[in-house]
Design a protein around this motif. Structure first.
Motif, mmCIF file in Angstrom:
data_model
loop_
_atom_site.group_PDB
_atom_site.id
_atom_site.type_symbol
_atom_site.label_atom_id
_atom_site.label_comp_id
_atom_site.label_asym_id
_atom_site.label_seq_id
_atom_site.Cartn_x
_atom_site.Cartn_y
_atom_site.Cartn_z
ATOM 1 N N GLN A 181 0.829 -1.206 0.000
ATOM 2 C CA GLN A 181 0.000 0.000 0.000
ATOM 3 C C GLN A 181 0.861 1.253 0.000
ATOM 4 O O GLN A 181 0.537 2.248 -0.651
ATOM 5 C CB GLN A 181 -0.952 -0.010 1.194
ATOM 6 C CG GLN A 181 -2.173 -0.865 0.888
ATOM 7 C CD GLN A 181 -2.991 -1.182 2.110
ATOM 8 O OE1 GLN A 181 -2.877 -0.512 3.133
ATOM 9 N NE2 GLN A 181 -3.803 -2.208 2.004
ATOM 10 N N PHE A 182 1.968 1.183 0.700
ATOM 11 C CA PHE A 182 2.901 2.307 0.688
ATOM 12 C C PHE A 182 3.422 2.558 -0.730
ATOM 13 O O PHE A 182 3.482 3.701 -1.200
ATOM 14 C CB PHE A 182 4.052 2.037 1.652
ATOM 15 C CG PHE A 182 5.342 2.663 1.230
ATOM 16 C CD1 PHE A 182 5.536 4.031 1.356
ATOM 17 C CD2 PHE A 182 6.336 1.893 0.674
ATOM 18 C CE1 PHE A 182 6.715 4.608 0.925
ATOM 19 C CE2 PHE A 182 7.508 2.458 0.243
ATOM 20 C CZ PHE A 182 7.707 3.817 0.369
ATOM 21 N N ALA A 187 3.215 5.966 -5.701
ATOM 22 C CA ALA A 187 2.913 6.187 -7.126
ATOM 23 C C ALA A 187 1.734 7.145 -7.289
ATOM 24 O O ALA A 187 1.749 8.017 -8.163
ATOM 25 C CB ALA A 187 2.630 4.849 -7.811
ATOM 26 N N SER A 188 0.712 7.012 -6.435
ATOM 27 C CA SER A 188 -0.465 7.883 -6.593
ATOM 28 C C SER A 188 -0.113 9.342 -6.292
ATOM 29 O O SER A 188 -0.785 10.249 -6.756
ATOM 30 C CB SER A 188 -1.607 7.410 -5.695
ATOM 31 O OG SER A 188 -1.327 7.718 -4.358
ATOM 32 N N GLU A 189 0.972 9.544 -5.565
ATOM 33 C CA GLU A 189 1.418 10.918 -5.293
ATOM 34 C C GLU A 189 2.398 11.421 -6.356
ATOM 35 O O GLU A 189 3.011 12.482 -6.194
ATOM 36 C CB GLU A 189 2.081 10.974 -3.906
ATOM 37 C CG GLU A 189 1.077 10.792 -2.779
ATOM 38 C CD GLU A 189 1.736 10.532 -1.421
ATOM 39 O OE1 GLU A 189 2.970 10.423 -1.354
ATOM 40 O OE2 GLU A 189 0.975 10.433 -0.439
ATOM 41 N N GLY A 190 2.585 10.620 -7.415
ATOM 42 C CA GLY A 190 3.396 11.108 -8.536
ATOM 43 C C GLY A 190 4.765 10.475 -8.668
ATOM 44 O O GLY A 190 5.527 10.806 -9.570
ATOM 45 N N GLY A 191 5.109 9.544 -7.771
ATOM 46 C CA GLY A 191 6.390 8.843 -7.884
ATOM 47 C C GLY A 191 6.267 7.679 -8.865
ATOM 48 O O GLY A 191 5.170 7.309 -9.274
ATOM 49 N N SER A 204 -0.626 -7.790 -7.665
ATOM 50 C CA SER A 204 -2.016 -7.327 -7.687
ATOM 51 C C SER A 204 -2.153 -5.860 -7.271
ATOM 52 O O SER A 204 -3.157 -5.230 -7.564
ATOM 53 C CB SER A 204 -2.881 -8.200 -6.773
ATOM 54 O OG SER A 204 -2.537 -7.955 -5.426
ATOM 55 N N HIS A 205 -1.170 -5.302 -6.616
ATOM 56 C CA HIS A 205 -1.228 -3.892 -6.228
ATOM 57 C C HIS A 205 -0.705 -2.951 -7.310
ATOM 58 O O HIS A 205 -0.839 -1.742 -7.185
ATOM 59 C CB HIS A 205 -0.417 -3.654 -4.949
ATOM 60 C CG HIS A 205 -1.107 -4.142 -3.717
ATOM 61 N ND1 HIS A 205 -1.291 -5.475 -3.459
ATOM 62 C CD2 HIS A 205 -1.672 -3.466 -2.692
ATOM 63 C CE1 HIS A 205 -1.929 -5.605 -2.307
ATOM 64 N NE2 HIS A 205 -2.177 -4.406 -1.825
#
Ligand SMILES: Nc1ncnc2c1ncn2[C@@H]1O[C@H](COP(=O)(O)OP(=O)(O)OP(=O)(O)O)[C@@H](O)[C@H]1O
Ligand SMILES: [Mg+2]
Length: 227
Positions: A181-182, A187-191, A204-205
């Motif tokens: 999840q981390f 990635a969702s924050e742009g990394g 799966s993540h």
């Protein structure tokens, strides 16, 4: 584009015998992407990740990270570039045994003096739930705690890219979920995240999964925007 691999091959030469660990891999990764590369033991995953991270020069092909070729730099420049740009997370954690949690997390700051940042280390300690453990050495931590230290350390210099090699390999289900999840959050924050693994759960993540076999990517072309 954050990471581009163009026709990467790596052959290990061991006396008279040689092993072609990576064979003509091309792929790219954009900011905000979480890509998993999955394949069986010995298929070249770690070799691919090390070449992508500026830690192992490929026999042929070009690596471009943030527009720059790490292998065209001097060793010092490359180490500094890696420390500023890339966070690494490994199955075996690779923590320094005689340093405390706090010192391990702060260590990458030493490589990039302008960014050495005790306050950020402290924030990361809190974020990863390590406040009560910060003065302990790694041997006194559980596996899940050790990997949380490694995650915090990977973030110290605010990298653009995280490269993870089998990071859930030594974790139970709950700690593996925390780690994955981390990575998804990063990635969702742009990394950008490139994960290599044989673990289906880890895949799966990811937003995209591609397969590697005998050093070659085998997924359909659309899965990975090959160049
Ligand atoms: N330093 C080295 N010298 C010689 N051969 C090597 C070296 N490192 C890896 N190899 C060989 O290269 C091939 C790919 O190894 P690699 O470690 O990249 O695989 P992997 O997919 O990461 O495997 P695992 O899932 O077990 O970690 C294997 O055949 C391995 O034996
Ligand atoms: Mg490996």
């Amino acid at each position: 584009m954050l990471l581009q691999l163009q026709n990467i091959s790596k052959t290990y030469q061991d006396g008279s015998s040689s092993v072609q660990a990576v064979d003509g891999v091309s792929m790219q990764l954009d900011a905000g992407e979480f890509v998993a590369v999955q394949g069986p033991s010995g298929c070249g995953k770690s070799t691919l990740l090390l070449t992508a991270g500026g830690l192992l020069k490929p026999t042929s092909g070009t690596v471009t990270i943030d527009g720059q070729d790490p292998y065209s730099m001097t060793a010092d420049e490359r180490a500094n570039f890696r420390a500023r740009t890339i966070g690494f997370v490994f199955q075996q954690f690779h923590l320094v045994p005689y340093l405390s949690v706090y010192e391990n997390i702060l260590a990458p700051g030493m490589a990039v003096k302008t960014k050495a940042n005790p306050e950020r280390a402290q924030q990361l300690i809190e974020r990863f739930g390590l406040t009560d453990r910060q003065h302990h050495v790694p041997a006194k931590l559980s596996s899940g705690e050790r990997q949380r230290v490694a995650m915090a350390r990977s973030l110290l210099n605010e990298p653009e890219l995280i490269l993870a090699d089998e990071p859930t390999g030594n974790l139970d289900h709950e700690n593996a979920e925390i780690l994955l999840q981390f990575l998804a959050e990063f990635a969702s924050e742009g990394g950008g995240v490139l994960l290599v693994t044989h673990d289906d759960r880890a895949v799966s993540h990811a937003q995209k999964a591609i397969h590697i076999l005998d050093g070659k990517l085998t997924s359909p072309a659309t899965a990975m925007n090959p160049v």
